[in-house]
Design a protein around this motif. Structure first.
Motif, short mmCIF file in Angstrom:
data_model
loop_
_atom_site.label_atom_id
_atom_site.label_comp_id
_atom_site.label_asym_id
_atom_site.label_seq_id
_atom_site.Cartn_x
_atom_site.Cartn_y
_atom_site.Cartn_z
N ASP A 138 1.56 13.32 20.31
CA ASP A 138 2.63 13.57 19.44
C ASP A 138 3.23 15.07 19.61
O ASP A 138 4.10 15.22 19.57
CB ASP A 138 2.26 13.22 17.91
N ALA A 139 2.14 15.83 19.58
CA ALA A 139 2.25 17.29 19.65
C ALA A 139 3.09 17.55 20.87
O ALA A 139 4.07 18.52 20.94
CB ALA A 139 1.14 18.21 19.44
N ALA A 157 -2.68 12.35 17.90
CA ALA A 157 -2.03 13.55 17.64
C ALA A 157 -1.62 14.50 18.69
O ALA A 157 -0.54 15.17 18.61
CB ALA A 157 -2.99 14.28 16.57
N GLY A 158 -2.41 14.63 19.72
CA GLY A 158 -2.10 15.41 20.68
C GLY A 158 -0.94 14.94 21.76
O GLY A 158 0.15 15.79 22.13
#
Length: 413
Positions: free
Chosen positions: A244-245, A241-242
RNA sequence: GCGGGCAUAGCUCAAUUGGUUAGAGCGCUGGAUUGUGGAUCCAGAGGUUGCGGGUUCAAGUCCCGUUGCUCGCCCCA
């Protein structure tokens, strides 16, 4: 060819190459500093135990690649094959646990006794970072971001891709290992010779085998991600998720396994297709168990190492060399004058080249070969008038400048 | 550690089937130009053909060994 050859797998960094080397390391350092990493260095050799303990007795590095020797005091020491073990050792011997979190950048030579080929040397150079004391997945994200930023700066990121996988925590790993060994043992007769050995030492490596027969068996093998426990799965998701961010593209490679025992959770490689068989430009991951194994208090860690020579191969163009100011005296009086002038310029931080001999024509030629930006010609005529002839070597324009104003004028170059 | 390819001037490469004194381009040095570079022209230097042995009247060329490089395997940066 001379009889005098460098030791196999070592090579000299002559100025042209050194410029590329420095460019790569400077960019790595600069990128790391933006993320708060501070440069440090450990010795290039350690007691052999340091590497044996941390790399595991079965790893390739320990079993066949270490440069180990006995010193005059009878101690068994080893030229470092990688950087993390030394950093961890320094962390423990320096009693640095009270300063966590720590963010280190390092660069320097590493040694592995291997058969050299393209992108593989016996003495090579790595640059790397280590983040100690951060157990949260944001640490994993940050170090990857640091690596990506570094590769961007040297123009290599565009031609690389990130592969990532999770090795899970110790519990998951053990559980999976048992399942995998059970499965593979059932197909023992079909495994390649190499993989049979790996079954004993490092069964997870078989997942990455290039042998066709192995691949068929592996295709139906239990998948690690199915055996990750809740915490490990969650950890991995938060890392992804990091990324992706941050808009960092990645490819999950379930067969990506690290050879070194102390890795857990995140492991990743950044690979280029332009480098042949040795395409890995950067490798890293999380090593929460390492400091504990070495006898320190359990301390989480994440980091990566990048091969400087491999990065150098990805540079599209040579970093420019600094262009000198060429001083060209005519006559003995001017010679003395130029010597002093050169000194003045150098004190100002300018790069001044003094031709050492020859007439004006020869010195101009030499100035040209040095890619000088400008030539300062000083002869009796100029001395009498207290001026210098300043020639722009790109445009060919030439004019006289008062000696008083010369240094100031040259600072513009 | 295992398997394949290669090795001729500083660099990139020629050299007919095993046949005279191993050539060229680039680079280097000097000159045309002793107060003006790049471009051009002229001249020159530079080789134990990686090393050692063998076959042959004759080896850069064929054979064996060796060292190095290179590509792949293994593993990794």
């Amino acid at each position: 060819m001379s009889q005098l050859q460098p030791v196999r797998g070592t090579h000299d960094l002559l100025p042209d190459e050194m410029r590329r080397y420095r460019f790569v390391v400077d960019q790595a350092r600069a990128a790391a500093e933006c993320f708060g990493y501070h440069e440090m260095a450990t010795p290039i050799f350690e007691f052999s135990e340091v590497f044996k303990r941390t790399l595991g007795d079965t790893s390739d590095i320990v079993t066949k690649e270490m440069y180990t020797f006995t010193d005059r005091g009878g101690e068994t020491v080893t030229l470092r094959p990688e950087g993390t073990a030394g950093v961890a050792r320094a962390f423990i011997s320096g009693g640095l646990a009270q300063h966590l979190p720590l963010k280190y950048f390092y660069s320097g030579p590493m040694f592995r006794y291997e058969r050299p080929q393209k992108g593989r040397l016996r003495q090579f150079h790595q640059t790397g970072i280590e983040l100690l004391g951060v157990a949260d997945p944001i640490g994993d994200v940050e170090i990857i971001a640091t690596g990506v930023e570094f590769l961007r700066r040297i123009g290599a990121w565009e031609r690389c891709y990130l592969e990532i996988n999770s090795l899970g925590d110790a519990e998951s790993r053990k559980a999976y290992r048992d399942v995998l060994v059970a499965y593979l043992s059932a197909h023992k007769d079909q495994l390649s010779k190499e993989s049979l050995e790996r079954l004993e030492r490092n069964p997870m490596r078989i997942l990455d085998s290039k042998d066709e027969g192995d691949r068929k068996i592996v295709a139906d093998a239990p998948v690690y991600s199915d055996h990750l426990n809740e915490a490990s799965r969650d950890f991995f998701q938060r890392v992804l998720a990091g990324l992706d961010a941050l808009g960092i593209a990645y490819k999950i490679n379930p067969r990506l396994v690290r050879g070194l025992d102390y890795y857990c959770h995140t492991c990743f490689e950044i690979i280029s297709n332009d480098l042949g068989a040795q395409g890995t430009v950067m490798g890293g991951g999380r090593y929460d168990g390492l400091v504990g194994i070495m006898g320190g208090t359990e301390t989480p860690g994440v980091g990566w190492a990048s091969g400087v020579e491999r990065c150098m191969m990805l540079l599209q163009q040579d970093p420019p060399a600094r262009r000198p100011i060429a001083l060209i005296p005519v006559g003995a009086a001017a010679e003395r004058e130029c010597l002093v002038l050169a000194d003045q310029l150098r004190r100002l931080g300018l790069y001044a080249e003094l031709g050492y001999s020859g007439n004006v024509g020869k010195r101009m030629k030499r100035a040209n070969k040095l890619n000088a930006r400008v030539a300062v010609i000083l002869g009796d005529d100029e001395l009498a008038k207290k001026v210098a002839t300043l020639r722009d070597l790109d445009s060919g324009e030439q004019r006289e400048i008062a000696m008083d104003a010369l240094a100031q004028q040259l600072e513009a170059y």
